[in-house]
Write a protein that holds these residues in place. Structure first.
Motif, PDB file in Angstrom:
ATOM      1  N   MET A   1       0.826  -1.210   0.000  1.00  0.00           N
ATOM      2  CA  MET A   1       0.000   0.000   0.000  1.00  0.00           C
ATOM      3  C   MET A   1       0.863   1.264   0.000  1.00  0.00           C
ATOM      4  O   MET A   1       0.700   2.148  -0.816  1.00  0.00           O
ATOM      5  CB  MET A   1      -0.927  -0.010   1.226  1.00  0.00           C
ATOM      6  N   ILE A   2       1.799   1.345   0.969  1.00  0.00           N
ATOM      7  CA  ILE A   2       2.738   2.468   1.030  1.00  0.00           C
ATOM      8  C   ILE A   2       4.149   1.922   0.912  1.00  0.00           C
ATOM      9  O   ILE A   2       4.518   0.981   1.619  1.00  0.00           O
ATOM     10  CB  ILE A   2       2.615   3.249   2.355  1.00  0.00           C
ATOM     11  N   THR A   3       4.934   2.510   0.030  1.00  0.00           N
ATOM     12  CA  THR A   3       6.335   2.148  -0.118  1.00  0.00           C
ATOM     13  C   THR A   3       7.178   3.404   0.008  1.00  0.00           C
ATOM     14  O   THR A   3       6.961   4.382  -0.712  1.00  0.00           O
ATOM     15  CB  THR A   3       6.613   1.496  -1.488  1.00  0.00           C
ATOM     16  N   VAL A   4       8.112   3.375   0.944  1.00  0.00           N
ATOM     17  CA  VAL A   4       9.095   4.452   1.104  1.00  0.00           C
ATOM     18  C   VAL A   4      10.449   3.843   0.779  1.00  0.00           C
ATOM     19  O   VAL A   4      10.864   2.861   1.397  1.00  0.00           O
ATOM     20  CB  VAL A   4       9.082   5.012   2.541  1.00  0.00           C
ATOM     21  N   ASP A   5      11.140   4.432  -0.188  1.00  0.00           N
ATOM     22  CA  ASP A   5      12.384   3.841  -0.677  1.00  0.00           C
ATOM     23  C   ASP A   5      13.485   4.892  -0.749  1.00  0.00           C
ATOM     24  O   ASP A   5      13.387   5.839  -1.528  1.00  0.00           O
ATOM     25  CB  ASP A   5      12.160   3.237  -2.067  1.00  0.00           C
ATOM     26  N   GLY A   6      14.508   4.735   0.097  1.00  0.00           N
ATOM     27  CA  GLY A   6      15.677   5.615   0.047  1.00  0.00           C
ATOM     28  C   GLY A   6      15.381   7.062   0.383  1.00  0.00           C
ATOM     29  O   GLY A   6      16.055   7.974  -0.132  1.00  0.00           O
ATOM     30  N   LEU A   7      14.422   7.300   1.268  1.00  0.00           N
ATOM     31  CA  LEU A   7      14.005   8.672   1.567  1.00  0.00           C
ATOM     32  C   LEU A   7      15.067   9.399   2.392  1.00  0.00           C
ATOM     33  O   LEU A   7      15.455   8.954   3.470  1.00  0.00           O
ATOM     34  CB  LEU A   7      12.683   8.664   2.330  1.00  0.00           C
ATOM     35  N   THR A   8      15.507  10.532   1.871  1.00  0.00           N
ATOM     36  CA  THR A   8      16.495  11.370   2.551  1.00  0.00           C
ATOM     37  C   THR A   8      15.982  12.801   2.552  1.00  0.00           C
ATOM     38  O   THR A   8      15.488  13.303   1.542  1.00  0.00           O
ATOM     39  CB  THR A   8      17.857  11.302   1.843  1.00  0.00           C
ATOM     40  N   LYS A   9      16.107  13.464   3.713  1.00  0.00           N
ATOM     41  CA  LYS A   9      15.587  14.816   3.861  1.00  0.00           C
ATOM     42  C   LYS A   9      16.496  15.630   4.768  1.00  0.00           C
ATOM     43  O   LYS A   9      16.845  15.180   5.865  1.00  0.00           O
ATOM     44  CB  LYS A   9      14.177  14.776   4.455  1.00  0.00           C
ATOM     45  N   SER A  10      16.891  16.817   4.319  1.00  0.00           N
ATOM     46  CA  SER A  10      17.708  17.721   5.122  1.00  0.00           C
ATOM     47  C   SER A  10      16.995  19.058   5.279  1.00  0.00           C
ATOM     48  O   SER A  10      16.211  19.465   4.416  1.00  0.00           O
ATOM     49  CB  SER A  10      19.073  17.941   4.474  1.00  0.00           C
ATOM     50  N   PHE A  11      17.286  19.719   6.412  1.00  0.00           N
ATOM     51  CA  PHE A  11      16.792  21.057   6.671  1.00  0.00           C
ATOM     52  C   PHE A  11      17.967  22.013   6.795  1.00  0.00           C
ATOM     53  O   PHE A  11      19.087  21.596   7.103  1.00  0.00           O
ATOM     54  CB  PHE A  11      15.991  21.105   7.976  1.00  0.00           C
ATOM     55  N   THR A  12      17.701  23.291   6.594  1.00  0.00           N
ATOM     56  CA  THR A  12      18.707  24.313   6.852  1.00  0.00           C
ATOM     57  C   THR A  12      18.435  24.921   8.214  1.00  0.00           C
ATOM     58  O   THR A  12      17.351  25.468   8.456  1.00  0.00           O
ATOM     59  CB  THR A  12      18.669  25.409   5.774  1.00  0.00           C
ATOM     60  N   ALA A  13      19.406  24.808   9.115  1.00  0.00           N
ATOM     61  CA  ALA A  13      19.256  25.338  10.467  1.00  0.00           C
ATOM     62  C   ALA A  13      19.344  26.865  10.452  1.00  0.00           C
ATOM     63  O   ALA A  13      19.708  27.487   9.445  1.00  0.00           O
ATOM     64  CB  ALA A  13      20.336  24.756  11.376  1.00  0.00           C
ATOM     65  N   ARG A  14      19.031  27.482  11.586  1.00  0.00           N
ATOM     66  CA  ARG A  14      19.045  28.939  11.676  1.00  0.00           C
ATOM     67  C   ARG A  14      20.425  29.519  11.414  1.00  0.00           C
ATOM     68  O   ARG A  14      20.547  30.644  10.929  1.00  0.00           O
ATOM     69  CB  ARG A  14      18.557  29.375  13.061  1.00  0.00           C
ATOM     70  N   ASP A  15      21.470  28.756  11.756  1.00  0.00           N
ATOM     71  CA  ASP A  15      22.825  29.267  11.531  1.00  0.00           C
ATOM     72  C   ASP A  15      23.318  28.993  10.108  1.00  0.00           C
ATOM     73  O   ASP A  15      24.473  29.260   9.779  1.00  0.00           O
ATOM     74  CB  ASP A  15      23.803  28.659  12.542  1.00  0.00           C
ATOM     75  N   VAL A  25      15.711   6.178   4.280  1.00  0.00           N
ATOM     76  CA  VAL A  25      14.624   5.462   4.965  1.00  0.00           C
ATOM     77  C   VAL A  25      13.919   4.535   3.983  1.00  0.00           C
ATOM     78  O   VAL A  25      13.512   4.950   2.892  1.00  0.00           O
ATOM     79  CB  VAL A  25      13.612   6.454   5.574  1.00  0.00           C
ATOM     80  N   GLY A  26      13.783   3.290   4.377  1.00  0.00           N
ATOM     81  CA  GLY A  26      13.036   2.311   3.600  1.00  0.00           C
ATOM     82  C   GLY A  26      11.942   1.704   4.450  1.00  0.00           C
ATOM     83  O   GLY A  26      12.186   1.289   5.588  1.00  0.00           O
ATOM     84  N   LEU A  27      10.716   1.673   3.925  1.00  0.00           N
ATOM     85  CA  LEU A  27       9.587   1.202   4.724  1.00  0.00           C
ATOM     86  C   LEU A  27       8.467   0.760   3.796  1.00  0.00           C
ATOM     87  O   LEU A  27       8.177   1.419   2.799  1.00  0.00           O
ATOM     88  CB  LEU A  27       9.080   2.344   5.620  1.00  0.00           C
ATOM     89  N   ASP A  28       7.845  -0.368   4.129  1.00  0.00           N
ATOM     90  CA  ASP A  28       6.664  -0.846   3.403  1.00  0.00           C
ATOM     91  C   ASP A  28       5.523  -1.032   4.397  1.00  0.00           C
ATOM     92  O   ASP A  28       5.716  -1.626   5.471  1.00  0.00           O
ATOM     93  CB  ASP A  28       6.946  -2.177   2.697  1.00  0.00           C
ATOM     94  N   VAL A  29       4.363  -0.518   4.043  1.00  0.00           N
ATOM     95  CA  VAL A  29       3.174  -0.652   4.878  1.00  0.00           C
ATOM     96  C   VAL A  29       2.114  -1.370   4.063  1.00  0.00           C
ATOM     97  O   VAL A  29       1.763  -0.931   2.954  1.00  0.00           O
ATOM     98  CB  VAL A  29       2.641   0.729   5.332  1.00  0.00           C
ATOM     99  N   ALA A  30       1.601  -2.474   4.586  1.00  0.00           N
ATOM    100  CA  ALA A  30       0.622  -3.276   3.857  1.00  0.00           C
ATOM    101  C   ALA A  30      -0.758  -2.619   3.907  1.00  0.00           C
ATOM    102  O   ALA A  30      -1.067  -1.826   4.808  1.00  0.00           O
ATOM    103  CB  ALA A  30       0.550  -4.676   4.447  1.00  0.00           C
ATOM    104  N   GLU A  31      -1.589  -2.962   2.955  1.00  0.00           N
ATOM    105  CA  GLU A  31      -2.959  -2.466   2.950  1.00  0.00           C
ATOM    106  C   GLU A  31      -3.690  -2.943   4.193  1.00  0.00           C
ATOM    107  O   GLU A  31      -3.584  -4.111   4.594  1.00  0.00           O
ATOM    108  CB  GLU A  31      -3.692  -2.936   1.693  1.00  0.00           C
ATOM    109  N   ASN A  32      -4.420  -2.031   4.831  1.00  0.00           N
ATOM    110  CA  ASN A  32      -5.204  -2.283   6.043  1.00  0.00           C
ATOM    111  C   ASN A  32      -4.344  -2.516   7.281  1.00  0.00           C
ATOM    112  O   ASN A  32      -4.866  -2.873   8.336  1.00  0.00           O
ATOM    113  CB  ASN A  32      -6.158  -3.469   5.866  1.00  0.00           C
ATOM    114  N   GLU A  33      -3.047  -2.312   7.180  1.00  0.00           N
ATOM    115  CA  GLU A  33      -2.166  -2.488   8.332  1.00  0.00           C
ATOM    116  C   GLU A  33      -2.240  -1.275   9.247  1.00  0.00           C
ATOM    117  O   GLU A  33      -2.429  -0.150   8.802  1.00  0.00           O
ATOM    118  CB  GLU A  33      -0.720  -2.687   7.885  1.00  0.00           C
ATOM    119  N   PHE A  34      -2.068  -1.535  10.539  1.00  0.00           N
ATOM    120  CA  PHE A  34      -1.922  -0.473  11.528  1.00  0.00           C
ATOM    121  C   PHE A  34      -0.453  -0.493  11.945  1.00  0.00           C
ATOM    122  O   PHE A  34      -0.032  -1.330  12.733  1.00  0.00           O
ATOM    123  CB  PHE A  34      -2.831  -0.721  12.737  1.00  0.00           C
ATOM    124  N   LEU A  35       0.329   0.436  11.383  1.00  0.00           N
ATOM    125  CA  LEU A  35       1.751   0.519  11.682  1.00  0.00           C
ATOM    126  C   LEU A  35       1.995   1.665  12.647  1.00  0.00           C
ATOM    127  O   LEU A  35       1.589   2.800  12.398  1.00  0.00           O
ATOM    128  CB  LEU A  35       2.563   0.757  10.407  1.00  0.00           C
TER     129      LEU A  35
END
Length: 264
Positions: A1-15, A25-35
């Motif tokens: 149902m949900i596939t997350v593959d190689g997710l990378t995320k950066s923010f810029t700090a105040r400095d 990040v890699g993650l699979d969530v099945a249909e109707n699953e409570f993760l």
């Protein structure tokens, strides 16, 4: 149902420096699953959820919902926030119907659907009230009803019970379990509570400290349905073993990232 593959995320700090919140990040969530998703504070749990919702961009990787790439918010996903995020000037009924109004659903249909959901969450008598007239737990029920009103396939929940007292939290947990057992949506539920993660989830995705990664997926073998006997589930040996295991894993993560004390 949900596939997350190689997710990378950066923010810029105040400095001006770059801070990596999520890394591969890699993650699979099945249909109707409570993760349920659990991890140290600041590990990127909320960032991951917002990315799945299409509310924030990311640097690398892919997110698919039912095989379709996520490019932004969509009617297949609905989100419940910790701070309720209700319109303070609108009635409870109008808050529940808000998403339907945005989608162009006619007044009669959206009113009927909103009233039915208020009955489901036990707030049928509060339709004409404003959010400020309700307790925190009641406001969160409104938030859940609003999320369900658009009939999403995926329900994304960001520590939705974190701002209420413990007794209300337990009642909301029971109600959420009942709703899920009736409707069988796909749920991704962020929490900082080991007990809540085990009580609600089919599996627990354990995230490592920042930058967040999926450190382990822990299956929860507790029988369902659980809503009818939450107390019995919480007293079971397997429940105790799972929460104890998760605490040991989290404590080890904290120890690894704890600054060394200066020598006296």
């Amino acid at each position: 149902m949900i596939t997350v593959d190689g997710l990378t995320k950066s923010f810029t700090a105040r400095d001006g420096t770059s801070v990596r919140a999520l890394s591969d990040v890699g993650l699979d969530v099945a249909e109707n699953e409570f993760l349920t998703v659990l991890g140290p504070s600041g590990c990127g749990k909320t960032t991951l959820l917002r990315a799945i919702a299409g509310l924030v961009p990311w640097d690398e990787g892919d997110i698919l919902v039912d095989g379709v790439p996520v490019r932004g918010p969509g009617p297949d996903r609905s989100m419940v926030f910790q701070n309720f995020a209700l319109l303070p000037w609108a009635t409870v009924l109008d808050n529940v119907a808000f998403g339907l109004r945005v989608r162009g659903v006619g007044r009669a249909e959206r009113t009927e659907r909103a009233r039915a959901l208020l009955t489901t969450v036990g707030l049928a008598d509060c339709a004409a009230k404003l959010p400020g007239e309700l307790s925190g737990g009641m406001q969160q029920r409104v938030g859940i009803a609003r999320a369900l009103a658009v009939r999403p396939r995926v329900l994304l929940m960001d520590e939705p019970f974190g701002a209420v007292d413990e007794q209300t939290r337990r009642l909301l947990q029971e109600e959420l379990l009942s709703l899920w057992e009736e409707q069988r949506l796909t749920v991704v539920f962020i929490t900082h509570s080991m007990e809540e993660a085990v009580l609600l989830g089919d599996r627990v995705a354990l995230m490592s400290a920042c930058p967040g990664r999926i450190a382990e997926i822990v299956p929860v073998g507790l029988p369902r349905p659980r809503a009818r006997d939450v107390g019995g589930v919480a007293r079971s040996g397997e429940y105790g073993e799972l929460t104890g295991y998760l605490w040991e894993r989290l404590r080890a993560m904290h120890a690894e990232h704890r600054p060394e004390r200066a020598a006296s």
